[in-house]
Design a protein around this motif. Sequence first.
Motif, mmCIF file in Angstrom:
data_model
loop_
_atom_site.group_PDB
_atom_site.id
_atom_site.type_symbol
_atom_site.label_atom_id
_atom_site.label_comp_id
_atom_site.label_asym_id
_atom_site.label_seq_id
_atom_site.Cartn_x
_atom_site.Cartn_y
_atom_site.Cartn_z
ATOM 1 N N ASP A 1 29.596 18.954 84.250
ATOM 2 C CA ASP A 1 30.170 18.314 84.963
ATOM 3 C C ASP A 1 31.412 17.956 85.012
ATOM 4 O O ASP A 1 31.344 16.929 85.426
ATOM 5 C CB ASP A 1 29.413 16.821 83.661
ATOM 6 N N GLY A 2 32.151 19.150 84.549
ATOM 7 C CA GLY A 2 33.425 19.118 84.993
ATOM 8 C C GLY A 2 34.137 18.272 84.001
ATOM 9 O O GLY A 2 35.670 17.607 83.926
ATOM 10 N N THR A 3 33.433 17.200 82.554
ATOM 11 C CA THR A 3 34.775 16.064 82.044
ATOM 12 C C THR A 3 35.095 16.968 80.611
ATOM 13 O O THR A 3 36.086 16.196 79.938
ATOM 14 C CB THR A 3 33.376 15.233 81.371
ATOM 15 N N GLU A 4 34.585 18.319 80.656
ATOM 16 C CA GLU A 4 34.927 18.964 78.754
ATOM 17 C C GLU A 4 35.243 20.169 79.237
ATOM 18 O O GLU A 4 35.104 21.064 80.450
ATOM 19 C CB GLU A 4 33.725 18.020 77.438
ATOM 20 N N ALA A 5 36.102 20.751 79.219
ATOM 21 C CA ALA A 5 37.027 21.929 78.581
ATOM 22 C C ALA A 5 36.812 22.842 77.627
ATOM 23 O O ALA A 5 36.773 21.585 75.854
ATOM 24 C CB ALA A 5 38.925 21.894 78.760
ATOM 25 N N ILE A 6 36.068 23.671 76.923
ATOM 26 C CA ILE A 6 35.690 24.247 75.685
ATOM 27 C C ILE A 6 36.038 25.584 76.181
ATOM 28 O O ILE A 6 36.746 26.644 75.939
ATOM 29 C CB ILE A 6 33.680 24.334 75.949
ATOM 30 N N VAL A 7 36.782 26.064 74.402
ATOM 31 C CA VAL A 7 37.771 27.179 74.103
ATOM 32 C C VAL A 7 36.636 27.274 72.810
ATOM 33 O O VAL A 7 36.729 26.743 71.653
ATOM 34 C CB VAL A 7 38.725 26.535 73.962
ATOM 35 N N VAL A 8 36.547 28.606 72.624
ATOM 36 C CA VAL A 8 36.033 29.399 71.871
ATOM 37 C C VAL A 8 37.563 30.728 70.811
ATOM 38 O O VAL A 8 37.911 30.956 71.520
ATOM 39 C CB VAL A 8 34.938 30.463 72.198
ATOM 40 N N ALA A 9 37.231 29.519 69.563
ATOM 41 C CA ALA A 9 38.756 30.535 68.716
ATOM 42 C C ALA A 9 37.539 31.915 68.144
ATOM 43 O O ALA A 9 37.043 31.209 67.045
ATOM 44 C CB ALA A 9 39.094 29.452 68.275
#
Length: 181
Positions: free
Chosen positions: A111-119
């Motif tokens: 939906d384009g509301t979050e940036a998700i990052v894998v560490a």
Amino acid sequence: LQALTHHEAVVGMFPHDVQFTADSATAVVVSDDYLAVLDLSGESPTTTRIALSEDTVDPPAAEEVLLDPAGKYAFIRQYGVDSLVLVDLPDASIASLLVGDNPTDMDLSPDGTEAIVVARDAGQVWTYDLADPASQPKVVGMPEDEIFGQLEVSPDGALGLLYSTASGEGRYGLWDRSTDE
């Protein structure tokens, strides 16, 4: 493309990734040391370059850029750096965002509301609210006995498929985003 016209632009050494806003009016190109913002709305594109580090002689190499659909923010992941560069595009200003050890992948929620990052080395998934990316991110731990560094979010945003291209193991994990299990 329709007019088959070529426009040159200086974007920095070794460009790695290109992203477009939802309206295709802006493109961003990340290189080792700069984020180039291309305004594609006029007769000829114009380019603004934003240094990603105060050290422009030997900066950490950028690997990936993630652009929010509205074109307000760009997130840059750099090699060997345990933080993200947040670029406010209208202001051309940069800030640093904390993220877990060894971030290896970034994606937008459907939906384009979050940036998700894998560490990967931290065994965590970090989620940033694009309405206020500098606010406290949500951090979800991954199973301790697994090594995942990549993420694909399902089209409905309900699940995340976690996997690794570096561990040498053919395994994957499913992340239920409603329960964080």
